[in-house]
Design an enzyme around this catalytic site. Sequence first.
Site, PDB file in Angstrom:
ATOM      1  N   GLU A   8       0.872  -1.251  -0.030  1.00  0.00           N
ATOM      2  CA  GLU A   8       0.021  -0.074  -0.067  1.00  0.00           C
ATOM      3  C   GLU A   8       1.006   1.193   0.061  1.00  0.00           C
ATOM      4  O   GLU A   8       0.861   2.073   0.934  1.00  0.00           O
ATOM      5  CB  GLU A   8      -0.934   0.007   1.118  1.00  0.00           C
ATOM      6  CG  GLU A   8      -1.883   1.111   1.008  1.00  0.00           C
ATOM      7  CD  GLU A   8      -3.159   1.371   2.171  1.00  0.00           C
ATOM      8  OE1 GLU A   8      -3.315   0.332   2.894  1.00  0.00           O
ATOM      9  OE2 GLU A   8      -3.167   2.468   2.423  1.00  0.00           O
ATOM     10  N   HIS A  10       2.231   4.530  -1.781  1.00  0.00           N
ATOM     11  CA  HIS A  10       1.848   5.444  -2.853  1.00  0.00           C
ATOM     12  C   HIS A  10       2.686   6.591  -3.467  1.00  0.00           C
ATOM     13  O   HIS A  10       3.920   6.640  -2.877  1.00  0.00           O
ATOM     14  CB  HIS A  10       0.441   6.151  -2.210  1.00  0.00           C
ATOM     15  CG  HIS A  10      -0.460   5.561  -1.443  1.00  0.00           C
ATOM     16  ND1 HIS A  10      -1.194   4.670  -2.073  1.00  0.00           N
ATOM     17  CD2 HIS A  10      -0.802   5.477  -0.291  1.00  0.00           C
ATOM     18  CE1 HIS A  10      -2.109   4.205  -1.248  1.00  0.00           C
ATOM     19  NE2 HIS A  10      -1.638   4.519  -0.030  1.00  0.00           N
ATOM     20  N   ASP A 286       2.165   2.086   3.906  1.00  0.00           N
ATOM     21  CA  ASP A 286       1.138   2.916   3.690  1.00  0.00           C
ATOM     22  C   ASP A 286       2.022   4.516   3.396  1.00  0.00           C
ATOM     23  O   ASP A 286       1.448   5.511   3.866  1.00  0.00           O
ATOM     24  CB  ASP A 286       0.096   3.502   4.763  1.00  0.00           C
ATOM     25  CG  ASP A 286      -1.071   4.094   3.845  1.00  0.00           C
ATOM     26  OD1 ASP A 286      -1.102   4.241   2.818  1.00  0.00           O
ATOM     27  OD2 ASP A 286      -2.168   4.337   4.794  1.00  0.00           O
TER      28      ASP A 286
HETATM   29  C1  GRE Z   1      -3.888   6.654   2.937  1.00  0.00           C
HETATM   30  O1  GRE Z   1      -3.390   6.331   1.639  1.00  0.00           O
HETATM   31  O2  GRE Z   1      -4.058   5.514   3.750  1.00  0.00           O
HETATM   32  C2  GRE Z   1      -3.753   7.833   3.350  1.00  0.00           C
HETATM   33  C3  GRE Z   1      -3.869   9.011   2.658  1.00  0.00           C
HETATM   34  C4  GRE Z   1      -4.090  10.232   3.334  1.00  0.00           C
HETATM   35  C5  GRE Z   1      -3.825  10.366   4.622  1.00  0.00           C
HETATM   36  C6  GRE Z   1      -3.755   9.182   5.109  1.00  0.00           C
HETATM   37  C7  GRE Z   1      -3.679   8.080   4.918  1.00  0.00           C
HETATM   38  O3  GRE Z   1      -4.045   8.954   1.266  1.00  0.00           O
HETATM   39  O4  GRE Z   1      -3.486   7.030   5.502  1.00  0.00           O
HETATM   40 ZN    ZN Z   2      -2.906   4.204   1.799  1.00  0.00          ZN
END
Ligand code: GRE
Ligand code: ZN
Length: 327
Positions: A8, A10, A286
Amino acid sequence: MKGKIAFEEHLAVEETVGNAKAFAGDSGRWEDFTMELLDVDEKRLAFMDKTGIEMALLSLNAPGLQAVLDTDEAIDLARKANAKIAGAVARHPGRYAGMAALPMQDPAAASAELERCVNELGFKGAMVNGFTQKGEPDSAIYYDIPEYRDFWATVSDLDVPFYLHPRMQIPARAGNYEGHPWLMSAPWGFAVETSIHALRLCGSGVFDDFPNLKICLGHMGENIPFALWRLDARMRFSRRGYRGKRLLGDYFREHFHITVSGLFADPAFRCVLDVMSKDRVYFSADYPFERMEDAADWYDATDVITDEERVQIGRSNAIELFKLDLD
Ligand code: GRE
Ligand code: ZN
């Protein structure tokens, strides 16, 4: 533990990097998020080295394509985002793999983009940021509706996992959060929105039609594992509109794959491992919304699992789920 796999994780393209600004809030992290989301070649790899993450499956940040109102624009942006992911994978094979961003505004276009990403670019799955808006801001399309059955057939035929990632409720539908913007996003609202979407899929019968669909959820399963017993127990009294042939819990345990992303705490981990088979539980961080150090420091030390399980959940399960070319 070395050799972890995380999925996860990004990145952003120019058009989506501003999405994170609302989440960064008053934390002072906005500048960092911007840089970290755009970077794939430097800081990210250094963090991975430092924390024992061998491979990251990259995905577009939220809400990303799902907040693009114009369908053609979403289709173009999908190609751009997926090209950035493919470029990172090509430059760093063995460190990165791809999770496709999909223009869900058009189910046929989403299917075509997923086929292209898997068959031509070698991507390992899809990451979609919750419901999609389309045409006007006050719109929210969930993927349990009949219009998406052909899309699910494509996911099933390609046999790749579909990661259902959170996004925030849209303002026009967020009256119950009024006065509490903090409640709408990652602290709580993300899980509310994502769990409802996941439960809608269970209740739609899609898993009866496509028995090999695999859905990933982050954040320890977006609160569903904790509530699973009650869902089935109460549905003995009321199953109005539930179209699944089997109990909801059966679908959840068989079709869902849970990562520890963003919830680095023993009580939640114990619950997930109590409810789900341990071969459907996975490490993830994340990044950049969580620091890889926080994920790894907790994961590498928690005594909720044995060292053998640490390798299974941190690595082997992901190799199997994504059919990665790793030992
Ligand atoms: C996530 O990708 O889970 C996320 C966001 C933005 C803020 C917090 C978060 O995209 O956990
Ligand atoms: Zn995320």
